[in-house]
Design a protein around this motif. Structure first.
Motif, PDB file in Angstrom:
ATOM      1  N   TYR A  20      -4.584  -5.794  10.280  1.00  0.00           N
ATOM      2  CA  TYR A  20      -3.781  -6.207   9.131  1.00  0.00           C
ATOM      3  C   TYR A  20      -4.606  -6.924   8.070  1.00  0.00           C
ATOM      4  O   TYR A  20      -4.121  -7.159   6.976  1.00  0.00           O
ATOM      5  CB  TYR A  20      -2.588  -7.051   9.584  1.00  0.00           C
ATOM      6  CG  TYR A  20      -1.436  -6.159   9.925  1.00  0.00           C
ATOM      7  CD1 TYR A  20      -0.454  -5.873   8.985  1.00  0.00           C
ATOM      8  CD2 TYR A  20      -1.351  -5.548  11.163  1.00  0.00           C
ATOM      9  CE1 TYR A  20       0.583  -5.013   9.286  1.00  0.00           C
ATOM     10  CE2 TYR A  20      -0.321  -4.698  11.477  1.00  0.00           C
ATOM     11  CZ  TYR A  20       0.644  -4.432  10.527  1.00  0.00           C
ATOM     12  OH  TYR A  20       1.664  -3.576  10.821  1.00  0.00           O
ATOM     13  N   THR A  21      -5.851  -7.240   8.372  1.00  0.00           N
ATOM     14  CA  THR A  21      -6.719  -7.864   7.386  1.00  0.00           C
ATOM     15  C   THR A  21      -7.155  -6.852   6.336  1.00  0.00           C
ATOM     16  O   THR A  21      -7.273  -7.177   5.171  1.00  0.00           O
ATOM     17  CB  THR A  21      -7.964  -8.454   8.076  1.00  0.00           C
ATOM     18  OG1 THR A  21      -7.528  -9.396   9.048  1.00  0.00           O
ATOM     19  CG2 THR A  21      -8.884  -9.117   7.094  1.00  0.00           C
ATOM     20  N   PHE A  22      -7.374  -5.613   6.741  1.00  0.00           N
ATOM     21  CA  PHE A  22      -7.953  -4.664   5.798  1.00  0.00           C
ATOM     22  C   PHE A  22      -7.175  -3.363   5.602  1.00  0.00           C
ATOM     23  O   PHE A  22      -7.602  -2.515   4.837  1.00  0.00           O
ATOM     24  CB  PHE A  22      -9.400  -4.338   6.187  1.00  0.00           C
ATOM     25  CG  PHE A  22      -9.540  -3.630   7.497  1.00  0.00           C
ATOM     26  CD1 PHE A  22      -9.432  -2.257   7.586  1.00  0.00           C
ATOM     27  CD2 PHE A  22      -9.806  -4.348   8.657  1.00  0.00           C
ATOM     28  CE1 PHE A  22      -9.581  -1.610   8.790  1.00  0.00           C
ATOM     29  CE2 PHE A  22      -9.961  -3.707   9.863  1.00  0.00           C
ATOM     30  CZ  PHE A  22      -9.849  -2.328   9.932  1.00  0.00           C
ATOM     31  N   HIS A  23      -6.041  -3.163   6.242  1.00  0.00           N
ATOM     32  CA  HIS A  23      -5.390  -1.862   6.115  1.00  0.00           C
ATOM     33  C   HIS A  23      -4.877  -1.590   4.708  1.00  0.00           C
ATOM     34  O   HIS A  23      -4.942  -0.463   4.235  1.00  0.00           O
ATOM     35  CB  HIS A  23      -4.290  -1.681   7.169  1.00  0.00           C
ATOM     36  CG  HIS A  23      -3.015  -2.387   6.886  1.00  0.00           C
ATOM     37  ND1 HIS A  23      -2.871  -3.760   6.998  1.00  0.00           N
ATOM     38  CD2 HIS A  23      -1.813  -1.931   6.484  1.00  0.00           C
ATOM     39  CE1 HIS A  23      -1.637  -4.101   6.686  1.00  0.00           C
ATOM     40  NE2 HIS A  23      -0.975  -3.014   6.361  1.00  0.00           N
ATOM     41  N   VAL A  24      -4.369  -2.581   3.996  1.00  0.00           N
ATOM     42  CA  VAL A  24      -3.893  -2.362   2.629  1.00  0.00           C
ATOM     43  C   VAL A  24      -5.061  -2.112   1.674  1.00  0.00           C
ATOM     44  O   VAL A  24      -5.027  -1.146   0.911  1.00  0.00           O
ATOM     45  CB  VAL A  24      -2.995  -3.526   2.155  1.00  0.00           C
ATOM     46  CG1 VAL A  24      -2.687  -3.425   0.676  1.00  0.00           C
ATOM     47  CG2 VAL A  24      -1.703  -3.536   2.963  1.00  0.00           C
ATOM     48  N   PRO A  25      -6.136  -2.931   1.707  1.00  0.00           N
ATOM     49  CA  PRO A  25      -7.278  -2.603   0.843  1.00  0.00           C
ATOM     50  C   PRO A  25      -7.847  -1.207   1.101  1.00  0.00           C
ATOM     51  O   PRO A  25      -8.203  -0.496   0.158  1.00  0.00           O
ATOM     52  CB  PRO A  25      -8.309  -3.690   1.182  1.00  0.00           C
ATOM     53  CG  PRO A  25      -7.491  -4.845   1.627  1.00  0.00           C
ATOM     54  CD  PRO A  25      -6.315  -4.236   2.355  1.00  0.00           C
ATOM     55  N   VAL A  26      -7.920  -0.801   2.361  1.00  0.00           N
ATOM     56  CA  VAL A  26      -8.436   0.533   2.681  1.00  0.00           C
ATOM     57  C   VAL A  26      -7.521   1.609   2.096  1.00  0.00           C
ATOM     58  O   VAL A  26      -7.997   2.607   1.540  1.00  0.00           O
ATOM     59  CB  VAL A  26      -8.613   0.710   4.205  1.00  0.00           C
ATOM     60  CG1 VAL A  26      -8.861   2.163   4.570  1.00  0.00           C
ATOM     61  CG2 VAL A  26      -9.744  -0.163   4.706  1.00  0.00           C
ATOM     62  N   PHE A  27      -6.212   1.420   2.194  1.00  0.00           N
ATOM     63  CA  PHE A  27      -5.257   2.380   1.628  1.00  0.00           C
ATOM     64  C   PHE A  27      -5.493   2.562   0.126  1.00  0.00           C
ATOM     65  O   PHE A  27      -5.577   3.686  -0.371  1.00  0.00           O
ATOM     66  CB  PHE A  27      -3.819   1.907   1.889  1.00  0.00           C
ATOM     67  CG  PHE A  27      -2.777   2.699   1.161  1.00  0.00           C
ATOM     68  CD1 PHE A  27      -2.410   3.953   1.597  1.00  0.00           C
ATOM     69  CD2 PHE A  27      -2.168   2.179   0.027  1.00  0.00           C
ATOM     70  CE1 PHE A  27      -1.444   4.690   0.920  1.00  0.00           C
ATOM     71  CE2 PHE A  27      -1.199   2.906  -0.659  1.00  0.00           C
ATOM     72  CZ  PHE A  27      -0.844   4.165  -0.204  1.00  0.00           C
ATOM     73  N   PHE A  28      -5.617   1.461  -0.611  1.00  0.00           N
ATOM     74  CA  PHE A  28      -5.816   1.555  -2.059  1.00  0.00           C
ATOM     75  C   PHE A  28      -7.220   2.065  -2.394  1.00  0.00           C
ATOM     76  O   PHE A  28      -7.398   2.805  -3.356  1.00  0.00           O
ATOM     77  CB  PHE A  28      -5.526   0.215  -2.736  1.00  0.00           C
ATOM     78  CG  PHE A  28      -4.051  -0.044  -2.836  1.00  0.00           C
ATOM     79  CD1 PHE A  28      -3.273   0.600  -3.780  1.00  0.00           C
ATOM     80  CD2 PHE A  28      -3.437  -0.916  -1.961  1.00  0.00           C
ATOM     81  CE1 PHE A  28      -1.910   0.383  -3.853  1.00  0.00           C
ATOM     82  CE2 PHE A  28      -2.074  -1.141  -2.025  1.00  0.00           C
ATOM     83  CZ  PHE A  28      -1.305  -0.489  -2.978  1.00  0.00           C
ATOM     84  N   PHE A  29      -8.212   1.694  -1.608  1.00  0.00           N
ATOM     85  CA  PHE A  29      -9.569   2.200  -1.819  1.00  0.00           C
ATOM     86  C   PHE A  29      -9.600   3.719  -1.661  1.00  0.00           C
ATOM     87  O   PHE A  29     -10.148   4.428  -2.511  1.00  0.00           O
ATOM     88  CB  PHE A  29     -10.539   1.542  -0.828  1.00  0.00           C
ATOM     89  CG  PHE A  29     -11.916   2.111  -0.893  1.00  0.00           C
ATOM     90  CD1 PHE A  29     -12.820   1.650  -1.832  1.00  0.00           C
ATOM     91  CD2 PHE A  29     -12.300   3.121  -0.034  1.00  0.00           C
ATOM     92  CE1 PHE A  29     -14.093   2.187  -1.905  1.00  0.00           C
ATOM     93  CE2 PHE A  29     -13.574   3.665  -0.100  1.00  0.00           C
ATOM     94  CZ  PHE A  29     -14.469   3.193  -1.045  1.00  0.00           C
TER      95      PHE A  29
END
Length: 181
Positions: A20-29
């Motif tokens: 949950y630390t990086f799943h949203v940034p990865v999605f937008f990236f």
């Protein structure tokens, strides 16, 4: 995890927190990267946006909103009159699609006006910095401000990788390092 499932496994919580630390940034990236890879013209991209993101977002948001109103009638829930606002506000678990739609529309407009990649990236840095520093964005643009930087970094690195194909692995590795920071 909130339902108590998997809590008996001691490593589950750190794994859950890590994801949950990086799943949203990865999605937008990834969305930004793929937006640059597309060779479609803006009109075709807008049509694809409508078919692939807006339509499912509206369909599932309407279904969820109607179910909330019907099932919880009389309780402290939104009323029928609020349905259009519920759809426009990007609430519930579909907030990221609402945010992605706004970011892609912004990106399309900037591409139509031929704003260079570096300028879009600098703008994203400024907007995200404003969000980090506590600037109060109107309506639901706070989520856009927080995530546009990941989209634009993905777009910029995809552009770089297209210009210098022999450096694609390095661009991807650099992207991973940025996302972890």
């Amino acid at each position: 995890l909130q339902a108590g499932i998997g809590t008996e496994v001691p490593l589950w919580k750190p794994f859950h927190d890590l994801c949950y630390t990086f799943h949203v940034p990865v999605f937008f990236f990834i969305s930004g990267w793929l937006s640059q890879v597309s060779s479609k013209q803006p009109a075709a991209r807008a049509t694809a946006l409508l078919n692939n993101i807006v339509y499912p977002y509206l369909l599932w948001s309407i279904l969820q909103s109607v179910l909330m109103i019907v099932v919880a009638a009389g309780n402290n829930v939104p009323k029928w009159i609020n349905l259009p606002w519920m759809l426009l506000s990007g609430s519930f678990q579909f907030w990221f699609l609402h945010c992605l739609i706004l970011i892609i529309l912004t990106d399309l407009c900037l591409r139509i006006f031929q704003v260079p990649t570096w300028a879009r990236l600098c703008g994203a840095v400024c907007v995200t910095s404003g969000s980090i520093l506590g600037f109060d964005f109107p309506w639901k643009f706070d989520a856009v401000a927080e995530n546009i930087i990941y989209f634009e970094v993905g777009a910029a690195l995809a552009t770089f990788a297209a210009i210098k194909p022999h450096l694609k692995v390095g661009a991807i590795a650099f992207s991973g390092a940025i996302l972890l920071v």
